[in-house]
Design an enzyme around this catalytic site. Structure first.
Site, mmCIF file in Angstrom:
data_model
loop_
_atom_site.group_PDB
_atom_site.id
_atom_site.type_symbol
_atom_site.label_atom_id
_atom_site.label_comp_id
_atom_site.label_asym_id
_atom_site.label_seq_id
_atom_site.Cartn_x
_atom_site.Cartn_y
_atom_site.Cartn_z
ATOM 1 C CG ASP A 93 -1.993 -1.046 1.139
ATOM 2 O OD1 ASP A 93 -1.996 -1.799 0.144
ATOM 3 O OD2 ASP A 93 -2.815 -1.127 2.067
ATOM 4 C CD GLU A 101 6.661 -1.336 -2.812
ATOM 5 O OE1 GLU A 101 7.632 -1.504 -3.556
ATOM 6 O OE2 GLU A 101 5.944 -2.256 -2.388
ATOM 7 C CG ASP A 115 -0.817 5.035 -0.194
ATOM 8 O OD1 ASP A 115 -1.726 4.734 -0.994
ATOM 9 O OD2 ASP A 115 -0.862 4.780 1.024
ATOM 10 C CB SER A 142 -35.013 -8.235 -18.407
ATOM 11 O OG SER A 142 -36.061 -9.095 -18.384
ATOM 12 C CG LEU A 143 -31.553 -13.023 -17.581
ATOM 13 C CD1 LEU A 143 -30.715 -13.455 -16.394
ATOM 14 C CD2 LEU A 143 -31.361 -14.000 -18.736
ATOM 15 C CD GLU A 149 -22.345 -15.556 -16.910
ATOM 16 O OE1 GLU A 149 -22.861 -14.502 -16.490
ATOM 17 O OE2 GLU A 149 -21.989 -15.725 -18.087
ATOM 18 C CE LYS A 174 -31.561 -12.776 -11.924
ATOM 19 N NZ LYS A 174 -31.526 -11.524 -11.288
ATOM 20 C CG ASP A 193 -29.798 -9.121 -5.209
ATOM 21 O OD1 ASP A 193 -30.341 -8.456 -6.110
ATOM 22 O OD2 ASP A 193 -30.358 -9.426 -4.152
ATOM 23 N NE ARG A 234 -32.350 -4.371 -18.169
ATOM 24 C CZ ARG A 234 -33.652 -4.524 -18.002
ATOM 25 N NH1 ARG A 234 -34.251 -4.001 -16.962
ATOM 26 N NH2 ARG A 234 -34.363 -5.187 -18.884
ATOM 27 C CE1 TYR A 280 -23.963 -8.922 -15.311
ATOM 28 C CE2 TYR A 280 -24.917 -9.507 -17.429
ATOM 29 C CZ TYR A 280 -24.982 -8.811 -16.236
ATOM 30 O OH TYR A 280 -26.039 -8.002 -15.972
ATOM 31 C CE LYS A 293 -34.976 -14.142 -8.535
ATOM 32 N NZ LYS A 293 -35.547 -12.912 -9.066
ATOM 33 C CB CYS A 325 -37.578 -12.739 35.258
ATOM 34 S SG CYS A 325 -37.623 -14.367 34.517
ATOM 35 C CB CYS A 360 -39.240 -16.276 38.234
ATOM 36 S SG CYS A 360 -37.940 -15.020 38.195
ATOM 37 C CB CYS A 386 -33.854 -13.716 35.192
ATOM 38 S SG CYS A 386 -34.626 -14.382 36.666
ATOM 39 C CB CYS A 423 -35.590 -18.013 37.512
ATOM 40 S SG CYS A 423 -36.462 -17.813 35.943
HETATM 41 S S1 IVH Z 1 -27.443 -11.987 -18.225
HETATM 42 C C1 IVH Z 1 -29.331 -11.341 -22.075
HETATM 43 N N1 IVH Z 1 -25.838 -12.580 -16.272
HETATM 44 O O1 IVH Z 1 -29.991 -10.068 -13.418
HETATM 45 C C2 IVH Z 1 -28.552 -11.224 -20.879
HETATM 46 N N2 IVH Z 1 -27.606 -11.080 -15.826
HETATM 47 O O2 IVH Z 1 -33.058 -10.563 -14.280
HETATM 48 C C3 IVH Z 1 -29.383 -10.912 -19.696
HETATM 49 N N3 IVH Z 1 -27.644 -10.216 -13.539
HETATM 50 O O3 IVH Z 1 -30.699 -7.008 -13.929
HETATM 51 C C4 IVH Z 1 -28.626 -10.741 -18.447
HETATM 52 N N4 IVH Z 1 -25.860 -11.282 -12.836
HETATM 53 O O4 IVH Z 1 -28.261 -7.408 -14.762
HETATM 54 C C5 IVH Z 1 -26.913 -11.889 -16.639
HETATM 55 N N5 IVH Z 1 -24.288 -13.165 -14.635
HETATM 56 C C6 IVH Z 1 -25.372 -12.467 -15.014
HETATM 57 C C7 IVH Z 1 -26.056 -11.627 -14.118
HETATM 58 C C8 IVH Z 1 -27.188 -10.946 -14.571
HETATM 59 C C9 IVH Z 1 -26.826 -10.440 -12.503
HETATM 60 C C10 IVH Z 1 -28.816 -9.326 -13.497
HETATM 61 C C11 IVH Z 1 -29.038 -8.517 -14.740
HETATM 62 C C12 IVH Z 1 -30.504 -8.174 -14.677
HETATM 63 C C13 IVH Z 1 -31.074 -9.316 -13.918
HETATM 64 C C14 IVH Z 1 -31.921 -10.145 -14.882
#
Ligand code: IVH
Length: 679
Positions: A33, A35, A37, A82-83, A114, A116, A118, A137, A230, A318, A412, A415, A430, A435
């Protein structure tokens, strides 16, 4: 132009960006760290001398950018999709079956799995390797420009490739990723906020999202965010056409990619991974709400098309939710076997991860106050892995004003005796020896080897006695009859007699052991022995004030209060009376008052006592002094060495003053003994 300095600046920028990458992306720094800095300090110096040389990819430019009052809108070069979700293995299989019917190639397809993450989806644009824009997004078509906030994320490379030996990026590269916070960082941040007396965050996701939409990037910079990428949203040059290839490509450019991604040659492998992730999820250092299963062949995936905004070629599996909100209907209080009072949440029933949850722990009373959890609040409840569900905190925005602040109980709940709370300590206790909730444990301690040492009275018999209703306090042990015991399973004549005998024999245990057997908080064997040296019996100990007790070595204010509290409980006083009545009443014989030579501390000294002392009865002090080797006489004379005077001392005090006999109060007497012990 100062070419030397310019060359150094270019080199410094590259070096620092590289070390940032080693540290924040690979988690494998190659310099210290200090070096690091030093490099940054030198860069800042050159930039201060030549402000015209500052470029947006300089590591000094991560903080300080200004976001416009309202975030500007950004149109994404391609839809940020989205997915679709699925929640079980059957769902997953039928997805594959569905797309296999559309295209036979799916049957022999390989997949990428992969986590997912959060967090918050971000879209990053690089032009000629330079990070030029970052956006949310939004609705998938148009997002918000949060470039200055994203620049504060150290895992985000400001220039690609990070490693000069790495691949060249296409002139335009738009990648998609997830900004989030590691659990460890989230906990540390909350701790910092708590210490500063500020409101804490509920979970890493909310924190990440909130931090990135800050107008003040200085604040964003203090939030330890990180990033995984990703997907490639758009590129104007050739990029790999498989998902696995793209992940490797992103990594080679220096973009952060999750280390938890996997490639499987068939569906079997994917199904195995789904199984593994059930547990693996709990070991991740960040929050994932599922896994994403993607066809590796991106051309095939594209050909399959979409259902609405969801591509057919990928599916989110999920995990069961681990955090939900529900109403806190009330707060109950449990008493544990150690006497600790623990609050718990009574919730409107709610499903968390496949289980209906009605109760959750609130840890302790301080936690309720710190999180400002009120009865009637909507609260966020978490159930993770093996952990008992617990209340994370209130959703204060949803308050109606009807909520009630909770007050810890003064008594308590089992008791009804007053509870004890020591300054600076978290638990409330207590401390009633009888008790019912703690009875078995207290009896176990009472009869054990280091205390009353009642031979033959183990935990099993203790439980039998309590369950049969024969013993409701330690006093009852001394009232047991042979008939009582014969009613119990496993007891014959001989065993009953033996047990009664060893109970009776315990009456001869010294005072120190009885004090220790009481289980007074913070009074262990050693302190019990000390107390037995100062006090002749339980009555004199019961009379001692906190001040008196603090004169004893190793007794601080908390211990003194704990002792006084214990003796103040009406239930405990009843027990003392009971001990006396059954003949369990040891009087201390202060053998340990002997000095090292074997001589007693007050050997040869003549004492007279007058008045009432705080912790001794009239007889008690006499016995005590004699125990220390002193001679105690009735009247003051020239031969008297010391007069010990308590309250309402009369003529003896006057006489002593006349004769010049030193007068001691209780504290001075104890000090004298201590002093003489040292000799
Ligand atoms: S793929 C077509 N890969 O999950 C590609 N999404 O419900 C669609 N998310 O808000 C997304 N990790 O940003 C993909 N390894 C991952 C992910 C991922 C998190 C999120 C994505 C979106 C939500 C989809």
């Amino acid at each position: 132009m100062d070419l030397m300095a310019f060359g150094e600046l270019e080199k410094l920028k590259q070096e620092i960006n590289f070390h940032n990458y080693r540290y924040h992306v690979l988690d494998a720094p190659v310099i210290s760290d200090v070096e690091y800095d030093r490099l940054v300090a030198r860069l800042k110096q050159i930039e201060a001398e030549h402000p015209e040389w500052i470029t947006p990819d300089s590591p000094t430019q991560r903080v300080g950018g200004v976001v416009s009052e309202k975030f500007a809108k950004v149109r994404h070069p391609a839809p940020v999709l989205s997915l679709a979700n699925c929640f079980g293995v059957d769902d997953l299989k039928s997805w594959v079956e569905r797309i296999a019917k559309m295209d036979e190639r799916v049957r022999g397809a390989d997949f990428v799995v992969e986590p997912k993450i959060d967090g918050l989806t971000v879209v990053l644009t690089y032009r000629d390797g330079l990070f030029v824009q970052g956006a949310t997004r939004g609705d998938g078509e148009v997002g918000e420009d949060i470039t200055p906030n994203l620049r504060t994320i150290r895992a985000l490379p400001l220039r690609l490739p990070v490693d000069p030996q790495g691949l060249r990026p296409p002139a335009l590269l738009v990648v998609r990723g997830e900004a989030f916070m590691m659990n460890k960082e989230f906990d540390a941040l909350n701790k910092r906020l708590e210490e500063a007396g500020e409101r804490t965050y509920l979970n890493p996701r909310n924190t990440a999202a909130g931090s990135l939409r800050q107008l003040d990037t200085g604040l964003t910079a203090t939030r330890p965010l990180t990033l995984f990428t990703y997907a490639i949203v758009a590129a104007d040059g050739p990029v790999p056409t498989t998902q696995w290839g793209q992940l490797q490509f992103l990594k080679a450019l220096g973009l952060p990619v999750s280390p938890d991604v996997e490639h499987f040659s068939d569906l079997e492998g994917v199904l195995g991974a789904v199984e593994d992730w059930r547990e693996r999820r709990d070991r991740l250092p960040y929050e994932a709400d599922g896994i994403v299963i993607k066809l590796n062949d991106l051309d095939l995936a594209a050909e399959l098309g979409f259902v609405g905004k969801d591509p057919r070629g990928a599916m989110a599996f999920k995990f069961p939710a681990r955090e939900v909100t529900t109403r806190l209907a009330d707060i109950g209080v449990n008493v544990g076997r150690t006497g600790v009072l623990t609050p718990y949440a009574m919730l409107d029933p709610v499903e968390i991860g496949g289980v209906i949850v009605k109760q959750a722990t609130l840890h302790n009373f301080d936690y309720i106050a710190e999180k400002d959890i009120r009865i009637g609040d909507r609260v966020l409840v978490k159930r993770a892995g093996e952990v008992i569900p617990y209340v994370i905190g209130p959703v204060a925005e949803l308050r109606t004003g009807e909520e009630r602040v909770f007050e810890p109980p003064q008594n308590c709940p089992v008791c009804g005796q007053p509870v004890e709370h020591l300054e600076g300590e978290v638990p409330w206790y207590c401390v009633n020896l009888a008790c019912p909730e703690q009875l078995v444990r207290n009896l176990e301690h009472f009869v054990s080897r280091g205390t009353m040492d009642i031979v033959g009275l183990g935990i099993k018999i203790v439980v039998q006695l309590v369950e049969a209703g024969l013993v409701k306090s330690p006093v009852d042990l001394y009232k047991l009859t042979k008939e009582d015991l014969l009613k119990l399973e496993g007891f014959a004549e001989k065993k009953a007699e033996n047990l009664l005998q060893s109970i009776d024999a315990s009456k001869a245990q010294p005072l120190a052991r009885l004090i220790s057997a009481l289980g007074i908080h913070q009074v262990g064997e050693v302190l019990a022995a000390d107390l037995a040296r100062y006090f002749t019996d339980l009555d004199s100990l019961a009379r001692a004030t906190e001040e008196d007790l603090q004169m004893i070595e190793n007794v601080g204010p908390n211990t003194a209060k704990s002792i006084v509290d214990w003796f103040a409980r009406p239930g405990n006083r009843e027990i003392l009376a009971g001990f006396k009545a059954v003949g369990l009443w040891p009087v201390s014989r202060p053998a340990s008052a002997e000095g090292e030579s074997g001589a007693k501390t007050l050997d040869g000294l003549v004492f007279v006592v007058t008045g009432t002392l705080p912790s001794f009865s009239r007889e008690g002090i006499k016995e005590f002094l004699q125990g220390q080797g002193a001679k105690v006489t009735d009247s003051v004379s020239k031969k008297t060495d010391y007069l010990v005077a308590g309250e309402a001392a009369g003529s003896k005090l006057d006489k002593a003053r006349q004769l010049g006999v030193p007068v001691l109060d209780e504290a001075a007497l104890m000090a004298l003994i201590e002093e003489r012990k040292q000799i």
